[in-house]
Design a protein around this motif. Structure first.
Motif, PDB file in Angstrom:
ATOM      1  N   ASN A   1       0.823  -1.208   0.000  1.00  0.00           N
ATOM      2  CA  ASN A   1       0.000   0.000   0.000  1.00  0.00           C
ATOM      3  C   ASN A   1       0.862   1.266   0.000  1.00  0.00           C
ATOM      4  O   ASN A   1       0.584   2.249   0.696  1.00  0.00           O
ATOM      5  N   GLY A   2       1.951   1.221  -0.782  1.00  0.00           N
ATOM      6  CA  GLY A   2       2.802   2.397  -0.922  1.00  0.00           C
ATOM      7  C   GLY A   2       3.656   2.721   0.283  1.00  0.00           C
ATOM      8  O   GLY A   2       4.006   3.894   0.491  1.00  0.00           O
TER       9      GLY A   2
ATOM     10  N   ASP B   1       8.095   5.585   0.296  1.00  0.00           N
ATOM     11  CA  ASP B   1       6.715   5.658  -0.172  1.00  0.00           C
ATOM     12  C   ASP B   1       6.452   4.880  -1.450  1.00  0.00           C
ATOM     13  O   ASP B   1       5.343   4.942  -2.023  1.00  0.00           O
ATOM     14  N   GLY B   2       7.451   4.150  -1.927  1.00  0.00           N
ATOM     15  CA  GLY B   2       7.250   3.343  -3.126  1.00  0.00           C
ATOM     16  C   GLY B   2       7.485   4.070  -4.424  1.00  0.00           C
ATOM     17  O   GLY B   2       7.351   3.485  -5.512  1.00  0.00           O
ATOM     18  N   ARG B   3       7.869   5.341  -4.360  1.00  0.00           N
ATOM     19  CA  ARG B   3       8.127   6.108  -5.572  1.00  0.00           C
ATOM     20  C   ARG B   3       9.515   5.778  -6.112  1.00  0.00           C
ATOM     21  O   ARG B   3      10.501   5.783  -5.384  1.00  0.00           O
ATOM     22  N   ASN B   4       9.595   5.479  -7.407  1.00  0.00           N
ATOM     23  CA  ASN B   4      10.886   5.173  -8.014  1.00  0.00           C
ATOM     24  C   ASN B   4      11.550   6.442  -8.528  1.00  0.00           C
ATOM     25  O   ASN B   4      11.060   7.551  -8.302  1.00  0.00           O
TER      26      ASN B   4
ATOM     27  N   ASN C   1       9.514   8.893 -10.284  1.00  0.00           N
ATOM     28  CA  ASN C   1       8.384   9.371  -9.485  1.00  0.00           C
ATOM     29  C   ASN C   1       7.102   8.596  -9.760  1.00  0.00           C
ATOM     30  O   ASN C   1       5.991   9.104  -9.568  1.00  0.00           O
ATOM     31  N   LEU C   2       7.272   7.347 -10.195  1.00  0.00           N
ATOM     32  CA  LEU C   2       6.127   6.479 -10.410  1.00  0.00           C
ATOM     33  C   LEU C   2       6.007   5.510  -9.234  1.00  0.00           C
ATOM     34  O   LEU C   2       6.997   5.158  -8.590  1.00  0.00           O
ATOM     35  N   THR C   3       4.790   5.074  -8.956  1.00  0.00           N
ATOM     36  CA  THR C   3       4.562   4.163  -7.838  1.00  0.00           C
ATOM     37  C   THR C   3       5.009   2.746  -8.191  1.00  0.00           C
ATOM     38  O   THR C   3       4.587   2.186  -9.207  1.00  0.00           O
ATOM     39  N   SER C   4       5.858   2.183  -7.376  1.00  0.00           N
ATOM     40  CA  SER C   4       6.339   0.820  -7.600  1.00  0.00           C
ATOM     41  C   SER C   4       5.297  -0.184  -7.127  1.00  0.00           C
ATOM     42  O   SER C   4       4.533   0.088  -6.193  1.00  0.00           O
TER      43      SER C   4
ATOM     44  N   ASP D   1       3.629  -3.449  -5.289  1.00  0.00           N
ATOM     45  CA  ASP D   1       3.889  -4.099  -4.003  1.00  0.00           C
ATOM     46  C   ASP D   1       4.817  -5.288  -4.202  1.00  0.00           C
ATOM     47  O   ASP D   1       4.788  -5.964  -5.231  1.00  0.00           O
TER      48      ASP D   1
END
Length: 227
Positions: free
Chosen positions: A111-112, A156-159, A162-165, A167
């Protein structure tokens, strides 16, 4: 006649050197009984002009006695190990539902959010923190200072784009230096809520999502939810 006993002793000794299975134990017990029967018969019917060597009898009796003691000792050790493993398995189930902190560099992104506990040997003026995915691909890098003592690092999971990686499991690598440029070692640990225990191996392994932590790596136990 004596050579027959010697051959039987050799056979029993060879069997004792193999696996400690129930079949081997039965073979040794059978050979021991045969040996005693043969020994008694030979003592009753020996040639008075060519008596059998009692020293040889004694040596073979001692040899068989040692084999028998070894088998009993192996059985007792197996019993002790089985009981110890059962006790360890029973106690490890108490971890389920608990939040634990354990040695490790791999944390679960869910969940980020993924969290590591960092403990530098001393304050680090510059720490390059690299996060990689399960395949070893670098997904993000941060540069920051680290204070002395235990602290939490949250991702926060941002690569790097700046994209969400997605889980999954991610590992952390830290290269830190102090104000003088000397390398600072940074200890890493992970935390999470235990949702299962794998008892199939020699040591219980706690599962936190897809992450796996040996019980021996656990540092502390809490009761709250993982972050």
């Amino acid at each position: 006649m004596a050579s027959g006993i010697s051959g039987l002793a050799s056979t029993a000794t060879t069997a004792s050197a193999s696996t400690g299975s129930g079949t081997t134990s039965q073979e040794i017990a059978g050979n021991f009984t045969q040996f005693l029967t043969l020994l008694t018969t030979q003592l009753k019917n020996q040639n008075p002009l060519d008596p059998m060597d009692t020293n040889q009898f004694t040596q073979q009796l001692v040899q068989f006695a040692q084999v028998e003691q070894q088998l009993k000792g192996n059985d007792r050790l197996d019993s002790i190990l089985t009981n110890a493993k059962s006790a360890s398995a029973a106690s490890s189930t108490a971890y389920i539902g608990q939040t634990v902190t354990a040695d490790g560099k791999t944390a679960q992104l869910k969940n980020g959010a993924a969290t590591w506990n960092l403990t530098p040997a001393r304050a680090a003026a510059k720490a390059t923190i690299t996060i990689s995915d399960a395949k070893g691909n670098v997904v993000g890098t941060q540069v920051k200072s680290l204070a002395a003592g235990s602290q939490t690092f949250a991702w926060d999971g941002r690569n790097s784009a700046n994209l969400t990686s997605p889980d999954g499991q991610y590992s952390i690598t830290i290269n830190a230096v102090d104000a003088t440029g000397q390398t600072v070692s940074v200890d890493t640990a992970v935390s999470g809520k235990v949702d299962g225990v794998d008892l199939s191996g020699t040591e219980p392994v706690l599962t936190i999502g897809n992450a796996r932590l040996p019980v021996s790596s656990v540092r502390s136990i809490g009761s709250g939810l993982s972050t």
